[in-house]
Structure formats: C-alpha cells, structure tokens
Motif scaffolding. Structure first.
Motif, PDB file in Angstrom:
ATOM      1  N   LEU A   1       0.857  -1.182   0.000  1.00 48.72           N
ATOM      2  CA  LEU A   1       0.000   0.000   0.000  1.00 48.72           C
ATOM      3  C   LEU A   1       0.891   1.230   0.000  1.00 48.72           C
ATOM      4  N   SER A   2       0.519   2.178  -0.801  1.00 50.68           N
ATOM      5  CA  SER A   2       1.320   3.386  -0.904  1.00 50.68           C
ATOM      6  C   SER A   2       0.704   4.501  -0.057  1.00 50.68           C
ATOM      7  N   ILE A   3       1.377   4.828   1.019  1.00 52.10           N
ATOM      8  CA  ILE A   3       0.865   5.831   1.963  1.00 52.10           C
ATOM      9  C   ILE A   3       1.228   7.247   1.482  1.00 52.10           C
ATOM     10  N   ASN A   4       0.226   8.038   1.226  1.00 51.51           N
ATOM     11  CA  ASN A   4       0.476   9.431   0.835  1.00 51.51           C
ATOM     12  C   ASN A   4       0.718  10.307   2.051  1.00 51.51           C
TER      13      ASN A   4
ATOM     14  N   GLY B   1      -4.344   3.479 -10.316  1.00 56.18           N
ATOM     15  CA  GLY B   1      -4.373   2.182 -10.992  1.00 56.18           C
ATOM     16  C   GLY B   1      -5.408   1.217 -10.421  1.00 56.18           C
ATOM     17  N   TRP B   2      -6.124   1.639  -9.397  1.00 57.37           N
ATOM     18  CA  TRP B   2      -7.149   0.765  -8.813  1.00 57.37           C
ATOM     19  C   TRP B   2      -8.459   0.955  -9.583  1.00 57.37           C
TER      20      TRP B   2
ATOM     21  N   ALA C   1     -12.811   0.366  -9.603  1.00 52.13           N
ATOM     22  CA  ALA C   1     -13.893   0.532  -8.627  1.00 52.13           C
ATOM     23  C   ALA C   1     -14.113  -0.734  -7.794  1.00 52.13           C
ATOM     24  N   ASP C   2     -13.995  -1.905  -8.419  1.00 52.25           N
ATOM     25  CA  ASP C   2     -14.197  -3.164  -7.691  1.00 52.25           C
ATOM     26  C   ASP C   2     -13.171  -3.332  -6.578  1.00 52.25           C
ATOM     27  N   LYS C   3     -11.943  -3.073  -6.931  1.00 53.69           N
ATOM     28  CA  LYS C   3     -10.864  -3.207  -5.957  1.00 53.69           C
ATOM     29  C   LYS C   3     -11.042  -2.212  -4.810  1.00 53.69           C
ATOM     30  N   LEU C   4     -11.399  -0.998  -5.165  1.00 54.70           N
ATOM     31  CA  LEU C   4     -11.610   0.037  -4.155  1.00 54.70           C
ATOM     32  C   LEU C   4     -12.744  -0.361  -3.215  1.00 54.70           C
ATOM     33  N   HIS C   5     -13.810  -0.849  -3.789  1.00 52.43           N
ATOM     34  CA  HIS C   5     -14.959  -1.258  -2.983  1.00 52.43           C
ATOM     35  C   HIS C   5     -14.609  -2.399  -2.043  1.00 52.43           C
ATOM     36  N   ARG C   6     -13.930  -3.414  -2.582  1.00 53.23           N
ATOM     37  CA  ARG C   6     -13.508  -4.554  -1.751  1.00 53.23           C
ATOM     38  C   ARG C   6     -12.626  -4.075  -0.613  1.00 53.23           C
TER      39      ARG C   6
ATOM     40  N   ILE D   1     -13.296   9.333   0.461  1.00 59.37           N
ATOM     41  CA  ILE D   1     -12.890   8.899  -0.879  1.00 59.37           C
ATOM     42  C   ILE D   1     -12.591  10.093  -1.783  1.00 59.37           C
ATOM     43  N   ALA D   2     -11.428  10.050  -2.389  1.00 52.78           N
ATOM     44  CA  ALA D   2     -11.036  11.042  -3.392  1.00 52.78           C
ATOM     45  C   ALA D   2     -10.777  10.290  -4.699  1.00 52.78           C
ATOM     46  N   SER D   3     -10.496  11.040  -5.760  1.00 54.61           N
ATOM     47  CA  SER D   3     -10.362  10.363  -7.054  1.00 54.61           C
ATOM     48  C   SER D   3      -9.116   9.479  -7.159  1.00 54.61           C
ATOM     49  N   ASN D   4      -8.042   9.853  -6.487  1.00 48.61           N
ATOM     50  CA  ASN D   4      -6.831   9.020  -6.613  1.00 48.61           C
ATOM     51  C   ASN D   4      -6.229   8.574  -5.285  1.00 48.61           C
ATOM     52  N   TYR D   5      -7.013   8.716  -4.234  1.00 42.74           N
ATOM     53  CA  TYR D   5      -6.593   8.164  -2.946  1.00 42.74           C
ATOM     54  C   TYR D   5      -7.824   8.024  -2.066  1.00 42.74           C
ATOM     55  N   PHE D   6      -7.657   7.350  -0.943  1.00 39.37           N
ATOM     56  CA  PHE D   6      -8.711   7.392   0.071  1.00 39.37           C
ATOM     57  C   PHE D   6      -8.070   7.617   1.425  1.00 39.37           C
ATOM     58  N   HIS D   7      -8.879   8.128   2.314  1.00 33.69           N
ATOM     59  CA  HIS D   7      -8.472   8.394   3.687  1.00 33.69           C
ATOM     60  C   HIS D   7      -9.179   7.376   4.574  1.00 33.69           C
TER      61      HIS D   7
END
Ligand SMILES: [Zn+2]
Ligand SMILES: [Zn+2]
Length: 146
Positions: free
Chosen positions: A68-71, A103-104, A106-111, A126-132
């Motif tokens: 996981l890439s931590i911003n 690169g994720w 929607a399915d992966k993000l949801h899971r 949820i943001a377009s290229n990361y989530f908190h």
C-alpha cells in the motif's frame, strides 16, 4: 551430566561491508510499515502514531496481500495547516492514513474499503486518486470535493 553443546558458535564470518547511504536504520512499526512512511511529510517533527492504527493497517495489509502506498500519515498541526488540512484532522491525532489508489478499479476500491470498515477503520473518505481511513470511534464516510 553433560549437555550437548554446539562446538562452535558461528559468528558471521562473511559479513559483507556494505556502503549505506542512509544514516539511520529503517525503524519498522509493524511487519510492513516503517515509522518514516507514517510520519509527517514536513520531515521535522516527532510523529504521534497510534498503535491501533498500525495494528489495523497491518491487518488490512495482511488480508489484501499487496503493498500500500501511503500518501500521508501523521501530520503535525503546522504541516496540516500548511497543506490545507481540516483543522481537527484525524491526521494530527496520529490515527489516519491516506492511501494512493492510482491504478485501482472501482471493484478493488470497494472490496478494500469494505475490508477496512470491517477491521475498524470507522472514518472513510474517498477522493479520485486516494482514500483516507482513520480509526475514529464513530463511523463517518464522505467524498472529497476535488
Ligand atoms: Zn510535521
Ligand atoms: Zn486523510
């Protein structure tokens, strides 16, 4: 009475001398997460990082099975203000991380977020290229206006 003892204790005879570019060794907070990747991006302050956050993050990492890439992890109030973070940001309490989703799908993000929620990440943004995600006690979900 005699105990069987190993004849020789092998000292690392083949210790290779490596040139290291970093002065300090990497300090790990859990198997996959280092202190530096969860520290403030200002690079100056001493971070506050919740043990609960680290434990749940490691569980998430173990179950999802990929890096996981931590911003952003901990933010000191000064740095949080500098980057326009919310005044009472969970990042300043050391209980939040932002993870890149480049690169994720929607399915992966949801899971992933379902898993995070089930593991006790009660705050999810949820943001377009990361989530908190954060480990606040009362559930909250939101989408960032970007
Ligand atoms: Zn800082
Ligand atoms: Zn965040």
């Amino acid at each position: 009475m005699s105990k069987t003892q190993p004849k020789t204790i092998k000292k690392s005879v083949n210790k290779t001398t490596r040139k290291t570019t970093k002065s300090a060794p990497i300090e790990m907070l859990s198997r996959n997460f280092s202190k530096s990747e969860l520290s403030c991006n200002c690079g100056e302050c001493e971070p506050i990082i919740s043990d609960i956050l680290v434990t749940r993050l490691q569980s998430l990492r173990d179950i999802c099975g990929h890096s996981l890439s931590i911003n952003s992890g901990y933010r000191c109030p000064k740095h949080n203000k500098a980057i326009g973070g919310a005044p009472n940001s969970m990042h300043t309490k050391g209980i939040a991380v932002d993870i890149s989703t480049s690169g994720w799908g929607a399915d992966k993000l949801h899971r992933f977020l379902s898993l995070a929620f089930s593991l006790g990440f009660n705050g999810i943004g949820i943001a377009s290229n990361y989530f908190h995600i954060d480990v606040r006690s009362v559930a909250a979900m939101w989408k960032y206006n970007e």
